[in-house]
Design an enzyme around this catalytic site. Sequence first.
Site, PDB file in Angstrom:
ATOM      1  N   HIS A 200      -5.154 -16.044 -14.903  1.00 28.48           N
ATOM      2  CA  HIS A 200      -5.367 -14.899 -15.797  1.00 28.48           C
ATOM      3  C   HIS A 200      -4.239 -13.904 -15.522  1.00 28.48           C
ATOM      4  CE1 HIS A 200      -9.406 -16.423 -16.303  1.00 28.48           C
ATOM      5  NE2 HIS A 200      -9.811 -15.367 -16.973  1.00 28.48           N
ATOM      6  N   GLU A 203      -3.884  -9.810 -19.197  1.00 29.24           N
ATOM      7  CA  GLU A 203      -5.083  -9.288 -19.864  1.00 29.24           C
ATOM      8  C   GLU A 203      -5.009  -7.771 -19.794  1.00 29.24           C
ATOM      9  OE1 GLU A 203      -8.830 -10.323 -17.980  1.00 29.24           O
ATOM     10  OE2 GLU A 203      -9.983  -9.915 -19.803  1.00 29.24           O
ATOM     11  N   ASP A 283     -14.167 -17.035 -23.379  1.00 28.17           N
ATOM     12  CA  ASP A 283     -14.141 -16.337 -22.083  1.00 28.17           C
ATOM     13  C   ASP A 283     -15.519 -16.352 -21.401  1.00 28.17           C
ATOM     14  OD1 ASP A 283     -12.950 -15.033 -19.980  1.00 28.17           O
ATOM     15  OD2 ASP A 283     -12.459 -13.214 -21.057  1.00 28.17           O
ATOM     16  N   ASP A 284     -16.442 -15.528 -21.890  1.00 28.13           N
ATOM     17  CA  ASP A 284     -17.757 -15.368 -21.242  1.00 28.13           C
ATOM     18  C   ASP A 284     -18.827 -15.293 -22.323  1.00 28.13           C
ATOM     19  OD1 ASP A 284     -17.093 -14.761 -18.261  1.00 28.13           O
ATOM     20  OD2 ASP A 284     -15.692 -13.526 -19.399  1.00 28.13           O
TER      21      ASP A 284
HETATM   22  N1  ADE Z   1     -14.036 -13.133 -14.954  1.00 24.65           N
HETATM   23  C1  ADE Z   1     -14.773 -13.444 -16.014  1.00 24.65           C
HETATM   24  N2  ADE Z   1     -14.189 -13.057 -17.141  1.00 24.65           N
HETATM   25  C2  ADE Z   1     -13.021 -12.491 -16.789  1.00 24.65           C
HETATM   26  C3  ADE Z   1     -11.963 -11.919 -17.499  1.00 24.65           C
HETATM   27  N3  ADE Z   1     -11.963 -11.834 -18.825  1.00 24.65           N
HETATM   28  N4  ADE Z   1     -10.937 -11.408 -16.799  1.00 24.65           N
HETATM   29  C4  ADE Z   1     -10.909 -11.493 -15.476  1.00 24.65           C
HETATM   30  N5  ADE Z   1     -11.888 -12.025 -14.756  1.00 24.65           N
HETATM   31  C5  ADE Z   1     -12.939 -12.527 -15.395  1.00 24.65           C
HETATM   32 ZN    ZN Z   2     -11.325 -15.210 -18.373  1.00 23.22          ZN
END
Ligand code: ADE
Ligand code: ZN
Length: 346
Positions: A200, A203, A283-284
């Site tokens: 990552h 971001e 992502d989540d």
């Molecule tokens: N952990 C879970 N989602 C994340 C994200 N978007 N950025 C960094 N860590 C994460």
């Molecule tokens: Zn992520």
Amino acid sequence: MNAATQFAALPKVELHCHIEGTMRADTVADLARQHSIDLPTSDVRSLYGYENLTGFLEVFWLVQSMLVTPDDWERLAYESVIDGAEHGLVYREAFCTPSRHLLDGQRLDEIVAALDRGCARAESETGTRCRLIFDIDREFGPEVALAHVTELAALRRSGASGADRVIGLGMDSTEIGIDPTTFAESYALAADVGLRRTAHQGENSPATTIAAAIDVLGCTRIDHGISVFEDSELVARLVDEQLPFTVCPNANVLINPDVCPQLDAHVFPRMRDAGLLATLNTDDPALVGLDLTQEYELCAAAFGYSVDDMVDIALDGVSGSWLDASDAASVSASIMAVAASIPSAT
Ligand code: ADE
Ligand code: ZN
């Protein structure tokens, strides 16, 4: 067929999804009960609103802390793949970030074996495949990371149960003020044991960190990477190399509104227009209340993409994956077969 049905039926792959971020809200509540963990509210979903990445990570860590036993990890993996399959997911490379759990005394061999069992059970029921990327939690620094990657390397070398499902090393959590190159030893060890590498970056960190992850850590993929346009030479180089970016437009808006205030201003279409290999991911999903079909629908609407554009995006997900050539060809063929039956996709 309306757009929602078209994208639901389209086979999709996902390269940027945190397995802990797929935990069902009901499972969060159930595990909290089982382990007598106090939650700040009985309505878990009411926690899922964020002002920035830092606030999001606090919720992510709370959700992660429900994973106490190997059975919890197995259940998480099983439900994650089942839920993905319901929305047309056919293949996923999912992150798991067990740094906190390992520091608390859980065992990596047990976590990996449990995730493997859960994935295998769901795979046999759905046909959807899931492989894992072990993510370093940057929050704990390079020494802790190296200790954990050393354990992972030993599991791979000894052929431990489930270790071959882990195909890559990544890095998530806090980006601000952290120099990715301080994790170089972990990444070098990962390369030694045949793990692919991603991180990552970008971001909410500058484009210099994207370049560092590629040039110093040996990353062959970048997760997010939305700050890349700060460096036009880097953009030109990564267009040339077709290095994949795993982009999560809706999550960026919902998790990181200070950086990405609205979807229609997201850089995803600019990345694709520039010729970058920008793939689409959630992502989540459970923590932002969206599934992969909705990701496709919302991006198609916000960016004015046709069904054909979305089919191209689905195929680019395969190109950016770490599938071998024959598996990639068969996933691509399954996407094209369904695309051919969608009237507006030519
Ligand atoms: N952990 C879970 N989602 C994340 C994200 N978007 N950025 C960094 N860590 C994460
Ligand atoms: Zn992520």
